[in-house]
Write an enzyme that holds these catalytic residues in place. Structure first.
Site, PDB file in Angstrom:
ATOM      1  N   ASP A  60      13.430 -11.431   5.209  1.00  0.00           N
ATOM      2  CA  ASP A  60      13.365 -10.144   5.923  1.00  0.00           C
ATOM      3  C   ASP A  60      14.757  -9.526   5.918  1.00  0.00           C
ATOM      4  O   ASP A  60      15.757 -10.234   6.046  1.00  0.00           O
ATOM      5  CB  ASP A  60      12.876 -10.346   7.366  1.00  0.00           C
ATOM      6  CG  ASP A  60      12.581  -9.020   8.047  1.00  0.00           C
ATOM      7  OD1 ASP A  60      11.397  -8.668   8.175  1.00  0.00           O
ATOM      8  OD2 ASP A  60      13.539  -8.317   8.438  1.00  0.00           O
ATOM      9  N   PHE A 132       3.977  -0.491   1.174  1.00  0.00           N
ATOM     10  CA  PHE A 132       3.023  -0.783   0.106  1.00  0.00           C
ATOM     11  C   PHE A 132       3.702  -1.184  -1.190  1.00  0.00           C
ATOM     12  O   PHE A 132       3.167  -1.994  -1.940  1.00  0.00           O
ATOM     13  CB  PHE A 132       2.088   0.412  -0.109  1.00  0.00           C
ATOM     14  CG  PHE A 132       1.067   0.515   0.985  1.00  0.00           C
ATOM     15  CD1 PHE A 132      -0.099  -0.229   0.923  1.00  0.00           C
ATOM     16  CD2 PHE A 132       1.294   1.296   2.096  1.00  0.00           C
ATOM     17  CE1 PHE A 132      -1.031  -0.185   1.942  1.00  0.00           C
ATOM     18  CE2 PHE A 132       0.375   1.357   3.132  1.00  0.00           C
ATOM     19  CZ  PHE A 132      -0.797   0.615   3.054  1.00  0.00           C
ATOM     20  N   CYS A 188       4.281   2.168  11.344  1.00  0.00           N
ATOM     21  CA  CYS A 188       4.318   1.789  12.769  1.00  0.00           C
ATOM     22  C   CYS A 188       5.291   2.671  13.544  1.00  0.00           C
ATOM     23  O   CYS A 188       5.092   2.948  14.717  1.00  0.00           O
ATOM     24  CB  CYS A 188       4.714   0.332  12.908  1.00  0.00           C
ATOM     25  SG  CYS A 188       3.462  -0.787  12.270  1.00  0.00           S
ATOM     26  N   CYS A 248      -8.551  -3.645 -14.988  1.00  0.00           N
ATOM     27  CA  CYS A 248      -7.452  -3.627 -14.001  1.00  0.00           C
ATOM     28  C   CYS A 248      -6.104  -3.789 -14.704  1.00  0.00           C
ATOM     29  O   CYS A 248      -5.925  -4.686 -15.533  1.00  0.00           O
ATOM     30  CB  CYS A 248      -7.656  -4.730 -12.972  1.00  0.00           C
ATOM     31  SG  CYS A 248      -6.244  -4.902 -11.848  1.00  0.00           S
TER      32      CYS A 248
END
Ligand code: ZN
Length: 354
Positions: A60, A132, A188, A248
């Site tokens: 992170d 995303f 968020c 795909c």
């Protein structure tokens, strides 16, 4: 009292239908890569360490802030006051929960050029992300390295989760061929997020993850689950072989555009301007007026001559000043207040959305 054996702590899990000491040993021998340690990452890490997963790698780029504490369950007020990096705070908490867990917390931006090295030895990839672009990178990574990937997202009162098992059923790009255009998906920081929505999404996701690692399966493990707590509604969609798309780009044509860097967003430090330009991988046409309205709670933003401009209050720079955001209609942005690409990418992800 738990029986005095090495699995004593896990007794209530071992006696569950389908679980066993062998399943518990499989968890102990497993290595989970958790990418992103915000609300979903915290809930996932907590579930994995308590279930007995032996090794955790947490990546992170962010530090703990006071507004995280409403839902990011591994962090404390002290972490927020000291601005501890989330990966470090989470690793410390994991060691406090179970000192036998091997945990590494990396304070880093998860990118196409470091994704493979972070996934070394991982048996599962857990999605604790807020954007995303990195999810599409995880999809490529999972398919290339043949590691199961548990997708998980929550915003507002809603959430969604499903598992991608390379070679078995659809991948992320079979279901959603392209990431949403810049500024379209709620974040968020713009739409808010309800703590229980995180708990429900992560609960389903970790049920699948623990099952995959322990070898304990249930009939509906492959379903896509989406829910809206505000409406009390939940939907399950079967993701069998028929959900796979015959052409795909990722799992059939095996073009890994997000992992090879050709679809990565680009950041350029603007020398002498204390600013970084962010150019998203999937440019679109951003509705600047709509975004300005949504951002009003974070500062004063104006739109003129095809660009949105303003200062973000409550988001101090490393020097204690304010970040200034300039966003153009094609999604390109200039973030002033730092020369660090990771700072600019973080600001962009939170307030515009990647
Ligand atoms: Zn696919």
């Amino acid at each position: 009292m738990d029986p005095p054996n090495e699995f004593g702590r896990f007794h209530r899990q071992i006696i569950l239908p389908g679980f066993s000491q062998q399943a518990q040993q499989r968890l102990r021998d497993s290595h989970a890569l958790v990418v992103g340690c915000g609300a979903l990452g915290c809930a996932s890490v907590d579930a994995l360490v308590r279930a007995g997963v032996g090794r955790l790698t947490i990546v992170d780029r962010d530090t703990v802030e006071p507004t995280n504490l409403q839902r990011q369950s591994l962090f404390t007020d002290d972490d927020a006051r000291r601005g501890v990096p989330k990966a470090q705070a989470a690793a410390q908490r994991v060691r406090a929960i179970d000192p036998t867990t091997v945990v590494r917390g990396w304070v880093d931006d998860f990118r196409s050029d470091n994704a493979i090295s972070y996934s070394e030895g991982a048996n599962i990839i857990i999605d604790g992300l807020d954007n995303f672009e990195t999810r599409y990178l995880l999809n490529d990574l999972a398919l290339t390295r043949e590691i199961p990937y548990v997708y998980c997202g929550a915003v507002g009162f809603e959430g969604m989760t499903f598992s991608i098992l390379p070679g078995d059923g659809p991948c992320l790009r079979c279901l959603f061929p392209e990431p949403p255009a810049v500024g379209v998906a709620p974040t968020c920081d713009r739409a808010g997020v309800f703590g229980p929505a995180v708990a429900v999404a992560a609960g389903f996701a970790m049920s699948r993850a623990i099952g995959i690692l322990a070898g304990v399966t249930h009939a509906h493990d492959r379903d896509l689950i989406s829910f809206d707590l505000a409406r009390g509604a939940m939907r399950t969609t079967a993701l069998d072989a028929a959900a796979r798309v015959s052409d795909c780009v990722a799992c059939v044509q095996r073009k890994f555009e997000f992992l090879d860097g050709s679809r990565a967003s680009q950041t350029t430090t603007l020398c002498g301007r204390n600013a970084v330009q962010v150019r998203p991988a999937s440019p679109g046409t951003v509705d600047l007026n709509e975004l300005a309205t949504r951002l009003a709670v974070h500062g004063t933003f104006t739109v003129e001559s095809g660009r949105l401009r303003g200062e973000l209050r409550g988001e101090p720079t490393r020097e204690g000043g304010c970040y200034e955001l300039t966003l153009f209609e094609d999604g390109r942005a200039i973030v002033r207040g730092s020369t660090e690409p990771s700072d600019a990418r973080r600001i962009y992800t939170k307030y515009v959305g990647l």
